[in-house]
Design an enzyme around this catalytic site. Structure first.
Site, PDB file in Angstrom:
ATOM      1  CG  PHE A  90      -2.025   1.026   1.103  1.00 40.11           C
ATOM      2  CD1 PHE A  90      -3.121   0.804   0.284  1.00 40.11           C
ATOM      3  CD2 PHE A  90      -1.937   2.232   1.781  1.00 40.11           C
ATOM      4  CE1 PHE A  90      -4.121   1.758   0.161  1.00 40.11           C
ATOM      5  CE2 PHE A  90      -2.934   3.184   1.663  1.00 40.11           C
ATOM      6  CZ  PHE A  90      -4.029   2.949   0.845  1.00 40.11           C
ATOM      7  CG  ASP A 139      -0.821  -2.419   6.389  1.00 41.00           C
ATOM      8  OD1 ASP A 139      -1.968  -2.631   6.833  1.00 41.00           O
ATOM      9  OD2 ASP A 139      -0.553  -1.429   5.699  1.00 41.00           O
ATOM     10  CE1 TYR A 175      -9.886   3.087   6.158  1.00 36.65           C
ATOM     11  CE2 TYR A 175      -8.829   4.097   8.064  1.00 36.65           C
ATOM     12  CZ  TYR A 175      -8.780   3.680   6.753  1.00 36.65           C
ATOM     13  OH  TYR A 175      -7.622   3.836   6.030  1.00 36.65           O
ATOM     14  CE  LYS A 176      -8.490  -0.395   4.555  1.00 36.96           C
ATOM     15  NZ  LYS A 176      -9.003   0.505   3.517  1.00 36.96           N
ATOM     16  NE  ARG A 236      -9.723  -2.081  -3.722  1.00 35.53           N
ATOM     17  CZ  ARG A 236      -9.267  -1.618  -2.563  1.00 35.53           C
ATOM     18  NH1 ARG A 236      -8.282  -2.235  -1.943  1.00 35.53           N
ATOM     19  NH2 ARG A 236      -9.786  -0.530  -2.010  1.00 35.53           N
TER      20      ARG A 236
END
Length: 410
Positions: free
Chosen positions: A132, A197, A220-221, A370
């Site tokens: 990322f 991560d 938050y995912k 995605r």
């Protein structure tokens, strides 16, 4: 290398999918989340999870608490980063009390841990080129500050090899393809100090941090704590005394309110605190963890595998004839909770899904669509209907008619 497409049976029809939802023990949890438009299919839970009623109520209660007590609330609030960290550790991360802290952002936490790791290891700072962006940018900066070699290896395997004697940073679930690494196997395969991560893993797959040394992640995912919710960091208990944060904030100091001279780090995980924590954000996470604890991370992970399996079967049957390639591993033990589809027109297809088909996916350049399946809020019918609407766009070519101008948020 992508797994070859296996001979697949015909995908289930809509009635069979409805039967899957009817038999699913996690299906009732969907009713505890806010769904403002039931006709709009949300397949972007890997970017931002839905708001639960529990979290909404917790935020109202937190605001009322702030209003009633003002500064007198701090004797309770000040313990929240470590207390909710312990709950997160137990509910979703496989870590022990005193090893997880809820604070700051992933970027800040990775900066802290990368510098702490650099104090222990003299070798290169390594990640894979597909990691990322925030990870790559932070590590490049830390390497420059510490006078270290910085390596972006072409693959995860090459990164593991290049990191010998140094620091290795990898994502447990690849943010593009959804590939899930074997945390324990990778950690044991290298003498590098590994920072994991967990952003695309926490809350969607089973994680066992007992096999890890250091980790960071967001909430938050799949943890559904809200936009900008505080992140977390993990440091194995036996390593903590030898680790120091490069950010000497007063919340990370021993005897914080002694206001004395010099910086003397707190014992344990709290030495990685810096400034004032986001109390409202941590209260939101605490409420969301209650739902995850009730559902069980094992059941959640199993449902993620089933949802992604259905998506891949439908993609093979319906989308492959239109030039769509599945990038996500077909082995359920090797993937997270999103599926990556490659197509040269992925960007206009993503816009057409949102604007014309009532489906919310996301796009990653140059050509990846995605589809993220949040296990507590995505139904099997959502997957079937979303792929059916995508098939329709590909068949009629309507995606060629949308505005493809660049947008800041994709």
């Amino acid at each position: 290398m992508n797994d070859p497409a296996p001979p697949s049976s015909s995908p289930p029809d809509r009635r069979a999918v409805d039967a899957l939802d009817a038999a699913d023990p996690l299906a009732p949890f969907r009713d505890r989340f806010v769904v403002a438009d039931p006709g709009r299919i949300y397949l972007d839970g890997n970017s931002l999870g839905r708001l639960s009623v529990d979290v909404r109520d917790a935020l109202v209660a937190a605001a009322d608490d702030w209003g009633a007590r003002v500064v007198e609330g701090w004797p309770d609030w000040i313990e929240l980063p470590a207390r909710v960290g312990d709950r997160l550790a137990a509910v979703a991360l496989g870590a022990r009390p005193g090893e997880v802290l809820v604070a700051d952002s992933v970027t800040v936490n990775l900066y802290k841990l990368a510098h702490a790791a650099a104090d222990r290891r003299a070798g290169p700072i390594v990640t894979d080129a597909g990691n990322f962006p925030t990870d790559r940018y932070v590590l490049e900066g830390v390497a420059r500050q510490r006078g270290r070699a910085y390596v972006e290896a072409p693959t995860v395997e090459a990164a593991v090899e290049a990191a010998a004697g140094g620091i290795l940073v990898l994502s447990l679930v690849d943010y593009r393809t959804g590939t899930l690494l074997d945390l324990e196997a990778v950690t044991r395969a290298t003498d590098a100090l590994v920072i994991w991560d967990l952003c695309h893993a926490a809350g969607a797959v089973e994680v066992d941090l007992a096999a890890a040394e250091l980790a960071v992640g967001c909430t938050y995912k799949y943890l559904n704590a809200g936009p900008g919710a505080p992140a977390f960091l993990y440091a194995r208990r036996d390593l903590q005394p030898s680790l120091g944060s490069p950010i000497h904030g007063w919340f990370g100091r021993r005897d914080q309110f002694g206001m004395g001279p010099g910086y003397d780090p707190a014992d344990g995980i709290e030495r990685f605190l810096a400034g004032t924590p986001s109390i409202l954000g941590i209260r939101a996470l605490d409420a969301s963890l209650g739902i995850i604890e009730e559902a069980g991370i094992g059941e959640i992970a199993a449902r993620a595998r089933s949802l992604t399996d259905l998506c891949i079967r439908l993609a093979d049957a319906w989308l492959a004839p239109h030039g769509v390639e599945v990038l996500t591993p077909r082995d359920p033990s090797r993937r997270g909770a999103h599926v990556a589809l490659r197509h040269p027109d992925a960007w206009p297809i993503a816009r057409a899904l949102i604007e014309r088909a009532g489906v919310v996916p996301d796009f990653r350049p140059p050509d990846v669509l995605r589809l993220g399946f949040s296990p507590l809020t995505t139904s099997f019918a959502d997957v079937w209907d979303g792929l059916d609407r995508l098939r329709g766009l590909l068949e009629d070519g309507a995606y060629h008619e949308v505005d493809t101008a660049a947008r800041r948020v994709t």
